[in-house]
Design a protein around this motif. Structure first.
Motif, PDB file in Angstrom:
ATOM      1  N   MET A  55       0.835  -1.198   0.000  1.00 21.33           N
ATOM      2  CA  MET A  55       0.000   0.000   0.000  1.00 21.33           C
ATOM      3  C   MET A  55       0.872   1.252   0.000  1.00 21.33           C
ATOM      4  N   CYS A  56       1.930   1.235   0.798  1.00 24.66           N
ATOM      5  CA  CYS A  56       2.825   2.393   0.826  1.00 24.66           C
ATOM      6  C   CYS A  56       3.454   2.622  -0.547  1.00 24.66           C
ATOM      7  N   ALA A  57       3.855   1.551  -1.203  1.00 19.92           N
ATOM      8  CA  ALA A  57       4.440   1.681  -2.539  1.00 19.92           C
ATOM      9  C   ALA A  57       3.417   2.236  -3.534  1.00 19.92           C
ATOM     10  N   ALA A  58       2.162   1.827  -3.378  1.00 19.17           N
ATOM     11  CA  ALA A  58       1.115   2.274  -4.303  1.00 19.17           C
ATOM     12  C   ALA A  58       0.820   3.759  -4.162  1.00 19.17           C
ATOM     13  N   ILE A  59       0.860   4.262  -2.932  1.00 22.36           N
ATOM     14  CA  ILE A  59       0.529   5.676  -2.739  1.00 22.36           C
ATOM     15  C   ILE A  59       1.744   6.591  -2.902  1.00 22.36           C
ATOM     16  N   ARG A  60       2.945   6.003  -2.880  1.00 23.51           N
ATOM     17  CA  ARG A  60       4.153   6.825  -2.961  1.00 23.51           C
ATOM     18  C   ARG A  60       4.131   7.755  -4.163  1.00 23.51           C
ATOM     19  N   LYS A  61       3.673   7.258  -5.305  1.00 22.42           N
ATOM     20  CA  LYS A  61       3.719   8.066  -6.524  1.00 22.42           C
ATOM     21  C   LYS A  61       2.766   9.253  -6.482  1.00 22.42           C
ATOM     22  N   HIS A  62       1.846   9.249  -5.520  1.00 24.57           N
ATOM     23  CA  HIS A  62       0.915  10.367  -5.383  1.00 24.57           C
ATOM     24  C   HIS A  62       1.413  11.420  -4.399  1.00 24.57           C
ATOM     25  N   ILE A  63       2.496  11.130  -3.678  1.00 19.49           N
ATOM     26  CA  ILE A  63       2.991  12.025  -2.633  1.00 19.49           C
ATOM     27  C   ILE A  63       4.130  12.875  -3.172  1.00 19.49           C
ATOM     28  N   ASN A  64       3.961  14.189  -3.138  1.00 20.20           N
ATOM     29  CA  ASN A  64       4.987  15.108  -3.595  1.00 20.20           C
ATOM     30  C   ASN A  64       5.745  15.752  -2.440  1.00 20.20           C
ATOM     31  N   THR A  65       5.239  15.592  -1.233  1.00 15.59           N
ATOM     32  CA  THR A  65       5.879  16.194  -0.065  1.00 15.59           C
ATOM     33  C   THR A  65       6.745  15.133   0.618  1.00 15.59           C
ATOM     34  N   VAL A  66       6.469  14.829   1.873  1.00 12.96           N
ATOM     35  CA  VAL A  66       7.240  13.872   2.655  1.00 12.96           C
ATOM     36  C   VAL A  66       6.331  12.713   3.056  1.00 12.96           C
ATOM     37  N   MET A  67       6.779  11.491   2.788  1.00 10.44           N
ATOM     38  CA  MET A  67       6.034  10.295   3.201  1.00 10.44           C
ATOM     39  C   MET A  67       6.558   9.865   4.568  1.00 10.44           C
ATOM     40  N   ASP A  68       5.730  10.098   5.571  1.00 12.69           N
ATOM     41  CA  ASP A  68       6.079   9.915   6.980  1.00 12.69           C
ATOM     42  C   ASP A  68       5.387   8.635   7.467  1.00 12.69           C
ATOM     43  N   VAL A  69       6.147   7.544   7.570  1.00 13.86           N
ATOM     44  CA  VAL A  69       5.565   6.227   7.863  1.00 13.86           C
ATOM     45  C   VAL A  69       5.810   5.865   9.326  1.00 13.86           C
ATOM     46  N   HIS A  70       4.745   5.663  10.048  1.00 13.31           N
ATOM     47  CA  HIS A  70       4.765   5.388  11.488  1.00 13.31           C
ATOM     48  C   HIS A  70       4.477   3.898  11.695  1.00 13.31           C
ATOM     49  N   LEU A  71       5.513   3.160  12.078  1.00 12.90           N
ATOM     50  CA  LEU A  71       5.407   1.703  12.227  1.00 12.90           C
ATOM     51  C   LEU A  71       4.977   1.338  13.650  1.00 12.90           C
ATOM     52  N   MET A  72       3.693   1.063  13.814  1.00  9.79           N
ATOM     53  CA  MET A  72       3.163   0.584  15.093  1.00  9.79           C
ATOM     54  C   MET A  72       3.088  -0.939  15.014  1.00  9.79           C
ATOM     55  N   ILE A  73       4.272  -1.548  14.895  1.00 13.43           N
ATOM     56  CA  ILE A  73       4.361  -2.987  14.695  1.00 13.43           C
ATOM     57  C   ILE A  73       5.498  -3.559  15.543  1.00 13.43           C
ATOM     58  N   ALA A  74       5.380  -4.817  15.865  1.00 10.64           N
ATOM     59  CA  ALA A  74       6.445  -5.533  16.586  1.00 10.64           C
ATOM     60  C   ALA A  74       6.391  -7.009  16.193  1.00 10.64           C
ATOM     61  N   PRO A  75       7.530  -7.598  15.823  1.00 13.04           N
ATOM     62  CA  PRO A  75       8.840  -6.945  15.699  1.00 13.04           C
ATOM     63  C   PRO A  75       8.864  -6.002  14.507  1.00 13.04           C
ATOM     64  N   VAL A  76       9.744  -5.027  14.567  1.00 14.13           N
ATOM     65  CA  VAL A  76       9.794  -4.022  13.518  1.00 14.13           C
ATOM     66  C   VAL A  76      10.964  -4.241  12.560  1.00 14.13           C
ATOM     67  N   ASP A  77      12.086  -4.749  13.078  1.00 16.60           N
ATOM     68  CA  ASP A  77      13.298  -4.848  12.254  1.00 16.60           C
ATOM     69  C   ASP A  77      13.115  -5.609  10.942  1.00 16.60           C
ATOM     70  N   PRO A  78      12.382  -6.744  10.915  1.00 19.91           N
ATOM     71  CA  PRO A  78      12.283  -7.494   9.659  1.00 19.91           C
ATOM     72  C   PRO A  78      11.582  -6.745   8.525  1.00 19.91           C
ATOM     73  N   TYR A  79      10.891  -5.637   8.846  1.00 17.71           N
ATOM     74  CA  TYR A  79      10.087  -4.943   7.843  1.00 17.71           C
ATOM     75  C   TYR A  79      10.678  -3.602   7.410  1.00 17.71           C
ATOM     76  N   ILE A  80      11.786  -3.221   8.007  1.00 21.04           N
ATOM     77  CA  ILE A  80      12.358  -1.903   7.711  1.00 21.04           C
ATOM     78  C   ILE A  80      12.712  -1.765   6.237  1.00 21.04           C
ATOM     79  N   ASP A  81      13.407  -2.743   5.681  1.00 17.97           N
ATOM     80  CA  ASP A  81      13.833  -2.632   4.275  1.00 17.97           C
ATOM     81  C   ASP A  81      12.633  -2.552   3.338  1.00 17.97           C
ATOM     82  N   ALA A  82      11.589  -3.301   3.632  1.00 17.69           N
ATOM     83  CA  ALA A  82      10.415  -3.312   2.746  1.00 17.69           C
ATOM     84  C   ALA A  82       9.728  -1.950   2.724  1.00 17.69           C
ATOM     85  N   PHE A  83       9.611  -1.324   3.892  1.00 11.97           N
ATOM     86  CA  PHE A  83       8.973  -0.004   3.923  1.00 11.97           C
ATOM     87  C   PHE A  83       9.893   1.059   3.325  1.00 11.97           C
TER      88      PHE A  83
END
Length: 227
Positions: A55-83
């Motif tokens: 979903m983040c990848a899909a909306i990225r092309k619509h964002i011209n400012t700053v994409m500020d992603v707040h990860l309320m997830i645990a564990p978080v480390d395995p997903y950092i590269d994907a986001f």
């Protein structure tokens, strides 16, 4: 992203029309949003499920400012590269989300993103002391994470004031997430915050077909803060 302490309004797309994210983002940016805030929840660390990297990848092309992603997830480390690969400019992880937050912040910066550290309402700021040179943003939760539309927790004002003193002249944003309205926003800006996440306070009353209220709502928050 260049650093400055000017007031930034970051509408949370959690309050947008889920069927029209691309248009909603374009509309809210056109109406004066500085950043776009994306709340990622896993149903485990917080009691709700929202968006993943696709979903983040899909909306990225619509964002011209700053994409500020707040990860309320645990564990978080395995997903950092994907986001990061999905296009996040800022990736924020919770201090409470894992045992090795220093490593998490290293990994976020290593993936090419600005590193954010989020603090829940019940979390003190003592653990931040040895992380200040690892972060680009500290997000103070002024509601318990998991759902939009909650009431602002006033005890966090003093937390922000104390954080601002600790930060000193370091280039670190203080972001506020939860319960931001024209009434609460100036309290946080006075305490030292410069990024305000607002969901329902921005999106209420408007739509992609009638985006004018988005701009009115953003301007009302700015005006309340003296901007």
């Amino acid at each position: 992203m260049t650093f400055d302490r000017s007031l930034k309004i970051a509408p949370s797309i959690l309050s947008a029309d889920f069927a029209n994210f691309g248009q909603e983002i374009q509309a809210v940016e056109a109406q004066g949003a500085d950043w776009v805030h994306v709340d990622v929840m896993d149903g485990h660390f917080v009691p709700n499920l929202t968006f993943g990297p696709p979903m983040c990848a899909a909306i990225r092309k619509h964002i011209n400012t700053v994409m500020d992603v707040h990860l309320m997830i645990a564990p978080v480390d395995p997903y950092i590269d994907a986001f990061a690969e999905a296009g996040a400019d800022v990736l924020t992880a919770h201090l409470e989300a894992g045992p090795h937050v220093h490593r998490t912040l290293q990994a976020i910066r290593g993936a090419g993103c600005k590193a954010g550290l989020a603090l829940n309402p019940g979390t003190g700021i003592e653990d931040v002391d040895y992380l200040l040179d690892m972060v680009d943003l500290i997000c103070v939760m002024t509601v318990n994470p998991g759902f939009g539309g909650q009431k602002f927790i006033h005890s966090q004002i003093d937390k922000v004031r104390r954080l601002r003193e600790k930060i000193g002249d370091r280039p670190i944003h203080i972001e506020i997430d939860g319960g931001i309205t024209p009434e609460t926003a100036p309290l946080m800006v006075e305490a030292g915050a410069d990024v305000l996440v607002a969901g329902s306070a921005v999106f209420k009353g408007g739509s992609v077909d009638d985006p004018g209220p988005y701009g009115e709502n953003i301007r009302a928050i700015r005006a309340a803060c003296g901007n």
